[in-house]
Scaffold this active site. Structure first.
Site, short mmCIF file in Angstrom:
data_model
loop_
_atom_site.label_atom_id
_atom_site.label_comp_id
_atom_site.label_asym_id
_atom_site.label_seq_id
_atom_site.Cartn_x
_atom_site.Cartn_y
_atom_site.Cartn_z
N ALA A 50 -3.58 -4.33 -9.96
CA ALA A 50 -2.65 -5.37 -10.43
C ALA A 50 -3.31 -6.19 -11.54
O ALA A 50 -2.70 -6.45 -12.58
CB ALA A 50 -2.21 -6.26 -9.28
N SER B 261 -13.79 -11.35 -11.91
CA SER B 261 -13.85 -10.52 -10.71
C SER B 261 -15.18 -10.70 -10.01
O SER B 261 -16.21 -10.68 -10.66
CB SER B 261 -13.65 -9.05 -11.10
OG SER B 261 -13.72 -8.23 -9.96
N GLY C 243 -3.31 8.16 -0.61
CA GLY C 243 -2.21 9.11 -0.58
C GLY C 243 -1.41 9.31 -1.85
O GLY C 243 -1.13 10.45 -2.20
N GLY C 244 -1.00 8.22 -2.52
CA GLY C 244 -0.15 8.49 -3.68
C GLY C 244 0.66 7.28 -4.10
O GLY C 244 0.49 6.19 -3.56
N PHE D 246 6.01 11.66 2.02
CA PHE D 246 5.29 10.50 2.51
C PHE D 246 6.16 9.74 3.49
O PHE D 246 7.38 9.94 3.54
CB PHE D 246 4.86 9.61 1.34
CG PHE D 246 3.40 9.23 1.38
CD1 PHE D 246 3.00 7.92 1.60
CD2 PHE D 246 2.42 10.20 1.20
CE1 PHE D 246 1.65 7.58 1.63
CE2 PHE D 246 1.08 9.87 1.24
CZ PHE D 246 0.69 8.54 1.45
N TRP E 154 -18.25 -12.84 -11.21
CA TRP E 154 -18.02 -14.27 -11.16
C TRP E 154 -17.01 -14.53 -10.03
O TRP E 154 -16.06 -13.77 -9.87
CB TRP E 154 -17.41 -14.77 -12.48
CG TRP E 154 -18.37 -14.88 -13.62
CD1 TRP E 154 -19.05 -13.87 -14.23
CD2 TRP E 154 -18.74 -16.08 -14.31
NE1 TRP E 154 -19.81 -14.36 -15.25
CE2 TRP E 154 -19.65 -15.71 -15.32
CE3 TRP E 154 -18.40 -17.43 -14.17
CZ2 TRP E 154 -20.22 -16.64 -16.19
CZ3 TRP E 154 -18.96 -18.35 -15.04
CH2 TRP E 154 -19.87 -17.95 -16.03
N GLN F 227 0.36 -5.33 8.42
CA GLN F 227 0.56 -3.92 8.77
C GLN F 227 -0.66 -3.30 9.44
O GLN F 227 -1.79 -3.40 8.95
CB GLN F 227 0.86 -3.10 7.52
CG GLN F 227 1.12 -1.63 7.83
CD GLN F 227 1.59 -0.88 6.60
OE1 GLN F 227 0.81 -0.51 5.74
NE2 GLN F 227 2.89 -0.63 6.52
N HIS G 99 -2.06 0.18 10.21
CA HIS G 99 -1.90 1.57 9.76
C HIS G 99 -2.12 2.50 10.95
O HIS G 99 -3.05 2.30 11.73
CB HIS G 99 -2.94 1.86 8.67
CG HIS G 99 -2.74 3.16 7.96
ND1 HIS G 99 -2.96 4.38 8.56
CD2 HIS G 99 -2.34 3.44 6.69
CE1 HIS G 99 -2.71 5.34 7.69
NE2 HIS G 99 -2.33 4.80 6.55
N LEU H 267 -10.07 4.15 6.98
CA LEU H 267 -8.72 4.71 6.89
C LEU H 267 -8.69 6.22 6.73
O LEU H 267 -9.48 6.78 5.97
CB LEU H 267 -8.05 4.09 5.66
CG LEU H 267 -6.67 4.64 5.30
CD1 LEU H 267 -5.65 4.12 6.29
CD2 LEU H 267 -6.29 4.23 3.88
N GLU I 178 -2.34 8.52 4.95
CA GLU I 178 -1.03 9.05 5.35
C GLU I 178 -0.77 10.39 4.67
O GLU I 178 0.07 11.17 5.12
CB GLU I 178 0.03 8.04 4.92
CG GLU I 178 1.42 8.35 5.39
CD GLU I 178 2.27 7.11 5.37
OE1 GLU I 178 1.95 6.16 6.10
OE2 GLU I 178 3.25 7.08 4.61
N ARG J 249 5.42 3.10 8.97
CA ARG J 249 4.13 2.87 9.62
C ARG J 249 4.21 2.02 10.87
O ARG J 249 3.49 2.28 11.84
CB ARG J 249 3.15 2.24 8.64
CG ARG J 249 2.68 3.23 7.61
CD ARG J 249 1.81 2.59 6.59
NE ARG J 249 1.38 3.57 5.61
CZ ARG J 249 0.59 3.32 4.60
NH1 ARG J 249 0.15 2.08 4.41
NH2 ARG J 249 0.24 4.26 3.75
N HIS K 64 -4.46 -3.10 8.24
CA HIS K 64 -4.58 -2.38 6.97
C HIS K 64 -4.07 -3.15 5.77
O HIS K 64 -4.67 -3.13 4.69
CB HIS K 64 -3.82 -1.06 7.10
CG HIS K 64 -3.83 -0.23 5.87
ND1 HIS K 64 -5.00 0.20 5.27
CD2 HIS K 64 -2.82 0.25 5.10
CE1 HIS K 64 -4.69 0.93 4.19
NE2 HIS K 64 -3.39 0.97 4.07
N ARG L 13 5.55 -2.21 4.90
CA ARG L 13 5.41 -1.52 3.62
C ARG L 13 5.39 -0.01 3.86
O ARG L 13 4.70 0.49 4.76
CB ARG L 13 4.11 -1.92 2.93
CG ARG L 13 3.84 -1.11 1.66
CD ARG L 13 2.64 -1.64 0.93
NE ARG L 13 1.36 -1.30 1.53
CZ ARG L 13 0.80 -0.11 1.53
NH1 ARG L 13 1.40 0.91 0.98
NH2 ARG L 13 -0.39 0.07 2.10
N SER M 96 2.59 0.56 -2.31
CA SER M 96 1.68 -0.52 -2.72
C SER M 96 1.13 -0.28 -4.12
O SER M 96 1.07 -1.19 -4.94
CB SER M 96 0.52 -0.66 -1.73
OG SER M 96 -0.41 -1.57 -2.24
N LEU M 97 0.71 0.98 -4.39
CA LEU M 97 0.18 1.27 -5.72
C LEU M 97 1.26 0.97 -6.77
O LEU M 97 0.99 0.43 -7.83
CB LEU M 97 -0.27 2.72 -5.82
CG LEU M 97 -1.50 3.11 -4.99
CD1 LEU M 97 -1.86 4.57 -5.19
CD2 LEU M 97 -2.69 2.23 -5.34
#
Lengths: 296, 558, 318
Positions: free
Chosen positions: B14, B33, B47-48, B114, B152, B227, B229, B239, B242, B273, B337, B372, B377-378
């Site tokens: 993001a 960051s 997963g994707g 998925f 930082w 969530q 997982h 993890l 999925e 999930r 998760h 979700r 999420s991606l």
């Protein structure tokens, strides 16, 4: 047991002393060598041919392996680089049957086919596994007591570990140390023993290569080593042949004789150093030889 | 004092996506960051990424409905429409940047099935899609020469005249504290997984941005939606993607039975999930587990599928569970998760504080509502990362910097000094973090009830008081991670508190929030978002309506 | 059964120490613990000053690369039980090599990133992109996945023997990264990339020691990628450098006689009019001649060399 002898290019070129010393100790240890059957085999490529065309290298090595298979004898190498290049090629040929099929098409005009069973092994491993430390100890006539020797393996015989059979033969990783002890000498362990001698970049970046030579020889020197022993004639060329250059370029004094593996074994088995051509190195071995009484 | 038009805190998907779109929009942008960008936890998504590509006969409205149903109707449908509509373009953009997406036989982008998706629309890179995307975005950051304050740490946001106008930062390597002026700030700091113990999350997922926004007066939303997982390793909580179930792996109980047949006969292992996690928990609680786990079986998938698409899973199972997935099933169980909740934003990433934006897991738009779906999420990070970058930069074009007094740096310096001068024998941050994590994992997990949650809230409040007396061994200036983790812990406790408050408030079961004392979904009373806000009198809750556009809530079954 | 071990950690705090030193920690660890588990345990419960980078604990973020018993690797996937056995009950943990140490196990990674930036690590596609995705075969993407697996952990850079003596060398991680673009059909800058990479410090400065292959936790095979890059460079005719000439001369020697002509190799590599190098060679040759260490002047061909040449004809351009 008879072995198909694959001496490699350098033992027939710039390091003939390696070839001679090998024959000498093999005859004493009962390692029967067929020196004719692999005469038609090509160079392994040494990693350099592979820089230009890996597929070509694999094909030439598959041809060599097929010749060995036809001979019915296990193959023996005396050069870390030959060993490593062959092991890597063998691994690629054996893990992909489609690849092996394609390569076989290219060596078939000569009537050769490689079935994947060749297992070229270095003299270093054959001494450890087929002859055995105990037998070698029993044949020692001139224990190298008082000699401090540092092992130097050569990259190609220690990496990558998964193609060199270390899972089945973990002792291979200590083979040099075991042989040094077996002949009565003291092992000088130092961290650079499995690092690079610099030979592959001597032509391309001499400064970097000479730094490597200087670093390893002076490290061994500082730890009190009287000599280094190596199973690779390319390492020998760099560490011995270029030692004066390395000393000059790095402004250090180095006086480290480098022995080929069969020369070290040969001394302990009581072979005359002149026959082992120990006097044919760039770095003099006179002082080294004075450390032991060489008459059995 | 450094100044930037847009300051982005967090360099995961993001954050970097926002930076690229802000830079493209012609403003001066910088990223802060606490780790190097490629260490961000976006890495771990395996997963994707979902998208409905219209040239393939897919319809974004189908993707939207699957997402809305997946959210148990708590997702805001206008936001979900935006995400699903813009997904296709975003995937193509990523491919053009160089992402090495898997392809079908004709060389077009390939998909896998998925969870919760009725049609296969998950685009992937073997089983390390997150890493593949993250590294390509970082390549673009290098190409665009965006300034990164690498390693930082953002200590706090600066709010003047009701607007966010900068942040106080600490250079971890030197300990130096600096105020940075910014016309807008985007929080892209990811989730808060480490509030729970164990969790699939990396150790850096400490909810920093959520806590900073909370302290700055921004509203947090849906914090109770955490969530679990379905497939995480016992012990470490690592993890297992999925993607394995997407390729056809089965879930088995101790009797070798594919138990999902009883809970979700249509979608089976690919139900949403929360449904799968609850099913597993029920099996385990009913005695059909082994040592608190059930099993994920990949054996029947065959060598080719595993070698081409599930290599990472094979490595993880081998390295972290001593399991060879070609010949054994993997023992797994539900593990914490993802945080569906976060800082409340609109569809442009704007929070309730002017000048302050949020995107990615730190934000709650809400596109995930109560649960979700995998591979959404991606997508969320890229679409809303891009949008918040665009809008924050547009916003910054029309204003000038606000004057900031020196007191902010001083406040933080004093706060740090106080910690450094605490009695060392008071104990390190480690055990307090463990305590908090265990409390949360006990009472705020798959199944919850009032008594448990009240107990949790009580204990968290007590930790909050003890927090200020924590000992810090390391007094040095250079790379003081001891101090860093102690500072992070403060934010984590705030997040834990907000989760407990929100969870107690919602008296129904919806999505990932399942209460044994209120086991049914209650649309009449609870089809709304719960907000938590900090005030001078302590935290308060508020409500916000769920935006419904085209899809009326229905009964949700798989 | 808890396993008692000693963790010897190399410490250094620039705020208070002149030199680095080894600190011993005696621990009881679980059978399945990793080196990272122990380090985290120490910093959270025993000694908060112990400083190291880590994040994901599952070998995907690349933060925790360090030297364990002298070999670079990730602390999070190195099992303690693999390192202790019999008499050996201690493990040495040191910061990664070839990068300056900031504190304890934290090294200055900017050295690494500078090399990565040097190879222009982004897709260079100059034509207008298509409306949808580029069409590319899946085998290409699968092949690239092997390289893209790299998590930039720095283990290869830590143990690279070439970097140890030559800080100009771009290094295995950056060269593997550049191969990722060379092998991507969508990247249109191969020629320029290979010209850059064939400069001093580039692909030809790799000494083929395979340390990078050995220590890589993700099986990226950096040296294999460097070798592939060399093949591509030669095939593209980028041969105006010693490394490429050396490989070409070697190949033609094997083609000619089946094995290496050691007298001809350095002469032809440098070029007979390279007087400086010829002089150096002559000096070396003289020294070797004095001890009787000269390759045969008459270089005999292998029997059946025609068969070898046939293989060259067939496979030479594959």
């Amino acid at each position: 047991m008879k072995y198909a002898f694959y001496p490699g290019c350098v033992a027939q070129g710039a390091c003939p002393e390696l070839y001679v010393a090998t024959l000498e100790i093999c005859s004493i240890l009962g390692i029967e060598l067929d020196t004719e059957v692999m005469k038609g085999a090509s160079c392994t490529g040494s990693g350099i041919l592979q820089e230009k065309n890996e597929r070509l290298g694999d094909t030439l090595n598959a041809r060599t392996f097929a010749m060995a298979e036809n001979s019915g004898m296990p193959m023996m190498t005396i050069c870390s680089t030959c060993q490593g290049v062959m092991s890597q090629a063998n691994s690629r040929l054996n893990e992909d049957s489609d690849y092996l099929k394609q390569v076989n098409e290219d060596i078939s005009p000569e009537g050769l086919t490689y079935s994947g069973t060749a297992d070229p092994r270095h003299l270093l491993w054959i001494l450890l596994e087929d002859i055995g430390i105990d037998k070698i100890k029993s044949l020692v006539k001139v224990p190298l007591d008082g000699m401090k020797i540092a092992p130097f393996y050569g990259c190609y015989i220690v990496r990558p570990s998964k193609v060199l059979g270390f899972d089945d033969h973990p002792d291979r990783q200590q083979a040099l140390e075991e042989l040094i002890s077996a002949v009565g000498a003291e092992v000088v362990d130092f961290p650079g023993k499995t690092l690079c001698c610099g030979f592959p970049i001597t032509t391309i970046n001499e400064t970097a290569s000479m730094k490597m030579v200087a670093r390893h020889t002076t490290d061994a020197q500082q730890l009190g080593a009287d000599a280094m022993v190596t199973p690779c004639p390319l390492c020998h060329l760099n560490l011995d042949g270029f030692q004066p250059k390395a000393a000059q370029m790095n402004a250090v004094e180095i006086n480290m004789p480098i022995l080929h593996l069969p020369q070290m074994i040969g001394l302990a088995l009581g072979v005359d150093p002149k026959i082992l051509r120990i006097n044919k190195h760039i770095m003099s071995t006179k002082k080294l030889l004075s450390k032991v009484t060489l008459t059995p | 004092m450094s100044e930037h038009d847009v300051l982005i805190i967090g360099a995961g998907l993001a954050g970097m996506r926002a930076a690229l779109s802000a830079k493209e929009n012609g403003v001066d942008v910088a990223i802060v960051s606490k780790v190097h960008p490629v260490r961000s936890h976006s890495n771990a998504a395996q997963g994707g990424i979902n998208a409905a590509l219209t040239d393939r006969g897919d319809d974004w409205k189908d993707h939207a409905f699957d997402t809305i149903k997946g959210s148990d109707y708590l997702g805001d449908q206008d936001a979900i429409e935006v995400m699903c509509r813009e997904a296709g373009d975003e995937i193509i953009q990523m491919e053009h940047m160089g992402v090495i997406f898997n392809r079908d036989e004709s060389g077009n982008l390939g998909t896998r099935a998925f969870g919760g998706q009725r049609q296969a629309r998950t685009f992937f890179v073997a089983d390390f899609t997150g890493q593949a995307l993250l590294h390509v975005l970082f390549e673009q950051i290098i190409k665009s020469d965006v300034r990164v304050y690498e390693e930082w740490f953002a200590l706090s946001l600066i709010i003047e005249e009701g607007k966010c106008c900068g942040a106080v930062l600490m250079d971890i390597a030197s300990g130096v504290i600096e105020v940075v002026k910014a016309k807008s700030v985007i929080l892209a700091t990811g989730g808060l997984g480490r509030v729970f113990e164990p969790s699939t999350n990396a150790l850096i997922c400490t909810g920093d941005g959520i806590a900073m926004a909370y302290k700055a007066g921004a509203a947090l939303m849906d914090m109770e939606m955490v969530q679990y997982h379905p497939t995480t390793l016992a012990g470490s909580g690592v993890l297992i993607s999925e993607g394995a179930r997407g390729e056809g792996a089965h879930l088995l109980n101790s009797e070798g039975e594919r138990f999902m047949e009883r809970y979700a006969p249509n979608m089976m292992e690919l139900a949403s999930r929360d449904v799968v996690s609850r099913s597993e928990q029920q099996e385990i609680d009913a005695g059909r587990g082994v040592n608190g786990t059930v099993f994920l079986d990949c054996r029947h998938l065959g060598e080719q599928i595993i070698k081409e698409r599930l290599t990472q899973i094979a490595e993880i199972a081998r390295d972290f569970a001593n399991v060879d997935i070609y010949s054994e099933p993997i023992p797994i169980r539900p593990g914490m998760h993802y945080q569906m909740g976060g800082v409340k934003t609109d569809v442009n990433g704007l929070t309730t504080v002017p000048g302050l934006y949020a995107a990615g897991e730190a934000a709650c738009v809400s596109v995930h509502g109560g649960n979700r779906l995998g591979a959404n999420s991606l997508l969320d990070t890229l679409v809303f990362g891009r949008r918040s970058g665009e809008h924050a930069s547009d916003f910054s074009k029309n204003i000038s910097h606000t004057e900031i007094s020196g007191k902010y740096a001083e406040l933080e310096t004093n706060r740090i000094q106080n910690f450094l001068s605490n009695d060392v024998s008071a104990g390190l941050f480690g055990s307090m973090r463990q305590d908090m994590g265990s409390i949360m994992n006990k009472h705020l997990a798959v199944y919850r009830d009032k008594k448990g949650m009240e107990e949790a809230l009580k204990q968290i409040k007590s930790l909050k008081e003890d927090y200020f007396k924590i000992g810090v061994h390391d007094k040095s200036k250079t790379f003081n991670t001891n101090l860093l983790f102690t500072l992070e812990l403060g934010g984590m406790i705030d997040c834990a508190e907000a989760i407990c408050i929100s969870a107690l408030e919602r008296e129904e079961s919806r999505g990932a929030h399942t209460r044994t004392d209120f086991p049914d979904r209650d649309d009449e009373n609870w089809l709304k978002h719960i907000l938590v806000k900090q005030t001078s009198e302590g935290p308060i809750t508020e409500e916000a309506p769920v935006k419904i556009t085209n899809w009326e809530p229905q009964i949700r079954s798989y | 059964m808890p396993l008692p071990i000693t963790l010897n950690v190399k410490r250094f705090n620039p705020d208070s120490d002149q030199d680095s030193y080894i600190q011993e920690y005696q621990l009881d660890v679980a059978e399945s613990d990793t080196v990272l588990d122990s380090l985290i345990h120490i910093r959270e419960e025993i000694d908060g000053t112990l400083t190291f980078r880590c994040s994901c604990r599952s070998a995907i973020c690349g933060s925790c690369a360090m030297r364990i018993d002298g070999k670079a690797g990730l602390a999070c996937n190195t099992k303690i039980s693999d390192l202790v056995s019999g008499d050996k009950k201690s493990i040495t943990v040191e910061p990664a090599g070839n990068m300056p140490v900031i504190k304890d196990l934290v090294v200055e990674f900017e050295v690494f990133w500078k090399k990565i930036r040097q190879v222009s690590p982004w897709l260079k596609h100059f034509a207008m992109p298509p409306k949808g995705e580029h069409i590319v075969p899946n085998e290409n993407m699968l092949h690239l996945a092997g390289v893209m697996n790299c998590i930039m952990c720095g283990a290869c850079v830590s143990d690279c023997t070439s970097l140890e003596v030559n800080s100009e060398f771009i290094g295995p991680a950056a060269l593997a990264k550049s191969y990722r673009f060379l092998a991507d059909p969508r990247d249109e800058a191969n020629e320029n990339r290979l010209i850059e990479l064939s400069q001093p410090g580039g692909i030809w400065d790799c000494t083929r020691c395979m340390q990078c292959v050995e220590v890589c936790p993700k099986e990226v095979d950096p040296m294999g990628r460097i070798m592939s890059s060399k093949e591509m460079a030669i095939e593209m005719g980028i041969t105006a450098n010693t490394g490429a000439r050396h490989a070409n001369v070697f190949a033609s020697s094997v083609h000619h006689s089946g094995w290496l002509d050691e007298l001809k190799l350095p002469v032809l590599t440098h070029g007979i009019f390279n007087f400086k190098e010829m002089f150096k060679l002559a000096f070396l040759g003289l020294r070797a001649f004095k001890v009787g260490k000269v390759p045969p002047v008459i270089h005999k061909k292998r029997p059946n060399v025609t068969k070898i040449r046939q293989i060259f004809e067939k496979v030479g351009h594959k």
